[in-house]
Scaffold this motif. Sequence first.
Motif, PDB file in Angstrom:
ATOM      1  N   GLY A 153       3.023   2.506  49.966  1.00  0.00           N
ATOM      2  CA  GLY A 153       3.032   3.766  50.041  1.00  0.00           C
ATOM      3  C   GLY A 153       1.800   4.392  49.149  1.00  0.00           C
ATOM      4  N   GLY A 154       1.985   5.696  48.879  1.00  0.00           N
ATOM      5  CA  GLY A 154       1.199   6.388  48.016  1.00  0.00           C
ATOM      6  C   GLY A 154       1.778   6.764  46.588  1.00  0.00           C
ATOM      7  N   ASN A 155       1.035   7.733  45.752  1.00  0.00           N
ATOM      8  CA  ASN A 155       1.712   8.050  44.559  1.00  0.00           C
ATOM      9  C   ASN A 155       3.209   8.869  44.779  1.00  0.00           C
ATOM     10  N   ILE A 156       3.256   9.499  46.059  1.00  0.00           N
ATOM     11  CA  ILE A 156       4.527  10.544  45.895  1.00  0.00           C
ATOM     12  C   ILE A 156       5.579   9.837  46.873  1.00  0.00           C
ATOM     13  N   HIS A 157       4.987   9.326  47.967  1.00  0.00           N
ATOM     14  CA  HIS A 157       5.989   8.742  49.125  1.00  0.00           C
ATOM     15  C   HIS A 157       5.694   7.240  49.068  1.00  0.00           C
ATOM     16  N   ARG A 158       6.922   6.747  49.060  1.00  0.00           N
ATOM     17  CA  ARG A 158       6.896   5.230  49.196  1.00  0.00           C
ATOM     18  C   ARG A 158       8.082   4.525  49.931  1.00  0.00           C
ATOM     19  N   LEU A 159       7.942   3.635  50.619  1.00  0.00           N
ATOM     20  CA  LEU A 159       9.079   2.670  51.244  1.00  0.00           C
ATOM     21  C   LEU A 159       9.427   1.397  50.323  1.00  0.00           C
ATOM     22  N   TRP A 160      10.850   1.681  49.728  1.00  0.00           N
ATOM     23  CA  TRP A 160      11.221   0.375  48.982  1.00  0.00           C
ATOM     24  C   TRP A 160      11.994  -0.535  49.746  1.00  0.00           C
ATOM     25  N   LEU A 161      11.876  -1.731  49.040  1.00  0.00           N
ATOM     26  CA  LEU A 161      12.667  -2.925  49.481  1.00  0.00           C
ATOM     27  C   LEU A 161      13.149  -3.497  48.289  1.00  0.00           C
ATOM     28  N   ARG A 162      14.452  -3.815  48.414  1.00  0.00           N
ATOM     29  CA  ARG A 162      15.152  -4.399  47.090  1.00  0.00           C
ATOM     30  C   ARG A 162      16.286  -5.272  47.690  1.00  0.00           C
ATOM     31  N   LEU A 180      14.816   1.567  51.504  1.00  0.00           N
ATOM     32  CA  LEU A 180      15.004   3.015  50.985  1.00  0.00           C
ATOM     33  C   LEU A 180      13.602   3.790  51.135  1.00  0.00           C
ATOM     34  N   TYR A 181      13.830   4.976  51.165  1.00  0.00           N
ATOM     35  CA  TYR A 181      12.567   5.923  51.167  1.00  0.00           C
ATOM     36  C   TYR A 181      12.720   6.499  49.667  1.00  0.00           C
ATOM     37  N   GLY A 182      11.430   6.469  49.106  1.00  0.00           N
ATOM     38  CA  GLY A 182      11.550   6.970  47.848  1.00  0.00           C
ATOM     39  C   GLY A 182      10.283   8.206  47.507  1.00  0.00           C
ATOM     40  N   ARG A 183      10.831   9.103  46.871  1.00  0.00           N
ATOM     41  CA  ARG A 183       9.879  10.416  46.582  1.00  0.00           C
ATOM     42  C   ARG A 183       9.872  10.447  45.007  1.00  0.00           C
ATOM     43  N   SER A 184       8.905  10.709  44.532  1.00  0.00           N
ATOM     44  CA  SER A 184       8.401  10.887  43.315  1.00  0.00           C
ATOM     45  C   SER A 184       8.914  12.360  42.833  1.00  0.00           C
ATOM     46  N   VAL A 185       9.687  12.560  41.866  1.00  0.00           N
ATOM     47  CA  VAL A 185      10.023  13.951  41.641  1.00  0.00           C
ATOM     48  C   VAL A 185       9.458  14.126  40.073  1.00  0.00           C
ATOM     49  N   SER A 186       8.992  13.277  39.292  1.00  0.00           N
ATOM     50  CA  SER A 186       8.332  13.502  38.352  1.00  0.00           C
ATOM     51  C   SER A 186       7.580  12.327  37.882  1.00  0.00           C
ATOM     52  N   PRO A 187       6.503  12.205  36.886  1.00  0.00           N
ATOM     53  CA  PRO A 187       5.801  11.212  36.584  1.00  0.00           C
ATOM     54  C   PRO A 187       6.560  10.063  36.491  1.00  0.00           C
ATOM     55  N   TRP A 188       7.923   9.955  35.967  1.00  0.00           N
ATOM     56  CA  TRP A 188       8.774   8.950  35.562  1.00  0.00           C
ATOM     57  C   TRP A 188       9.872   8.584  36.559  1.00  0.00           C
ATOM     58  N   TRP A 189      10.275   9.275  37.520  1.00  0.00           N
ATOM     59  CA  TRP A 189      11.212   9.276  38.081  1.00  0.00           C
ATOM     60  C   TRP A 189      11.108   9.323  39.584  1.00  0.00           C
ATOM     61  N   ASP A 190      12.035   8.426  40.257  1.00  0.00           N
ATOM     62  CA  ASP A 190      11.823   8.483  41.829  1.00  0.00           C
ATOM     63  C   ASP A 190      13.413   8.898  42.377  1.00  0.00           C
ATOM     64  N   VAL A 191      13.542   9.399  43.499  1.00  0.00           N
ATOM     65  CA  VAL A 191      14.638   9.767  44.193  1.00  0.00           C
ATOM     66  C   VAL A 191      14.652   8.685  45.250  1.00  0.00           C
ATOM     67  N   LEU A 192      15.934   8.014  45.559  1.00  0.00           N
ATOM     68  CA  LEU A 192      15.815   6.953  46.628  1.00  0.00           C
ATOM     69  C   LEU A 192      16.768   7.281  47.627  1.00  0.00           C
ATOM     70  N   VAL A 193      16.578   7.102  48.891  1.00  0.00           N
ATOM     71  CA  VAL A 193      17.523   7.315  49.927  1.00  0.00           C
ATOM     72  C   VAL A 193      17.619   6.257  51.011  1.00  0.00           C
ATOM     73  N   GLY A 194      18.551   5.594  51.627  1.00  0.00           N
ATOM     74  CA  GLY A 194      18.428   4.598  52.593  1.00  0.00           C
ATOM     75  C   GLY A 194      19.618   3.886  52.814  1.00  0.00           C
ATOM     76  N   ALA A 209      22.777   4.535  50.949  1.00  0.00           N
ATOM     77  CA  ALA A 209      22.452   4.513  49.797  1.00  0.00           C
ATOM     78  C   ALA A 209      21.823   5.905  49.458  1.00  0.00           C
ATOM     79  N   LEU A 210      22.194   6.261  47.990  1.00  0.00           N
ATOM     80  CA  LEU A 210      21.340   7.440  47.383  1.00  0.00           C
ATOM     81  C   LEU A 210      21.362   7.070  45.783  1.00  0.00           C
TER      82      LEU A 210
END
Length: 330
Positions: A153-162, A180-194, A209-210
């Motif tokens: 993905g990009g800098n803000i929206h990403r698709l995560w696999l773990r 999981l879908y991840g969205r950057s909420v700050s330069p250091w943190w991502d919120v994940l849902v999936g 998962a959240l």
Amino acid sequence: MSRAPLTALTTALLLALSAPAWAQSHAGHAATPTTTKAPPVDHSRMDHSKMGHDSSDHGAMDHSKMDHRSTDHSQMDHAAMGHGAPKPPAPSEPLEPIPAVTAADRAAAFPPIDHGAMEHAPQVHSMLLVNRLEQWDGRHGNGQAWEASGWVGGNIHRLWLRSEGERSGGSTESADLEALYGRSVSPWWDVLVGVKQDFRPADSRTWAALGIQGLAPYKFETSATAYVGEGGQVAASVEVEYELLLTNRLILQPLLEASFSARDEPEYGNGAGLNKVEAGLRLRYEFSRRFAPYIGISHERLFGDTADYHLAAGERARDTRWVAGMRIWF
């Protein structure tokens, strides 16, 4: 006249004549000499260059008896005595004044930005990190384990696999995969849902998962995720890692991971509360940033009803393992 009276008369006459001279001589020695005051010295007319100061013993001079009141200091050349001439005052204004900034100068320095010309198509990046791919040897057996994560993905929206899992005795004891879908909420943190899918030899379960992941203060890599499974079961896991650079290539990585459950599940071997804690310490050497072999030690311990369920099944509640593996990212 006889000779004796004549001799006595002569001796008395000589003594009388010499007495005044003898008295005057002794009086002169006994008298205190009087000191006459020297006339005042005009230092302004003295030629100091011919006085030979280099050979003078100034330490032996009695300066207390010198009459400084008669010295004419107004006629002394202080510049020649090494004091120097007084410095002129510093100028209050610069020699070349800086011109004031005008509106034209500001416009030339900061031209208007054409945001339309700066628009670019969103760039898509990707990364796959196999954080742990290792062989372990414990008290009660040996096996393999893995932990991997990747995103696209990009800098803000990403698709995560773990994914993580473990094998022992030639069979897979646990394995899971998260999307999981991840969205950057700050330069250091991502919120994940999936979703998360558990794979087991006998059965499997699906979880919603959240979570959140990122870099905590002091550079602790942190991941915390809550899961809601079938039948209303709630579970959670927390993982914290830290990288201590011994050198630019030699890195010590402590790890702490814990899992929790909201209620007992004897059929899955899970009890309510804190289920398991794993603490590890791995030392890796990065031949490159993409490839780094490591060695280390890991300790696992079960708690509460979870430990009782495993003991009843003939398993151990704790185990210490030596591990060796590699860390790879693409």
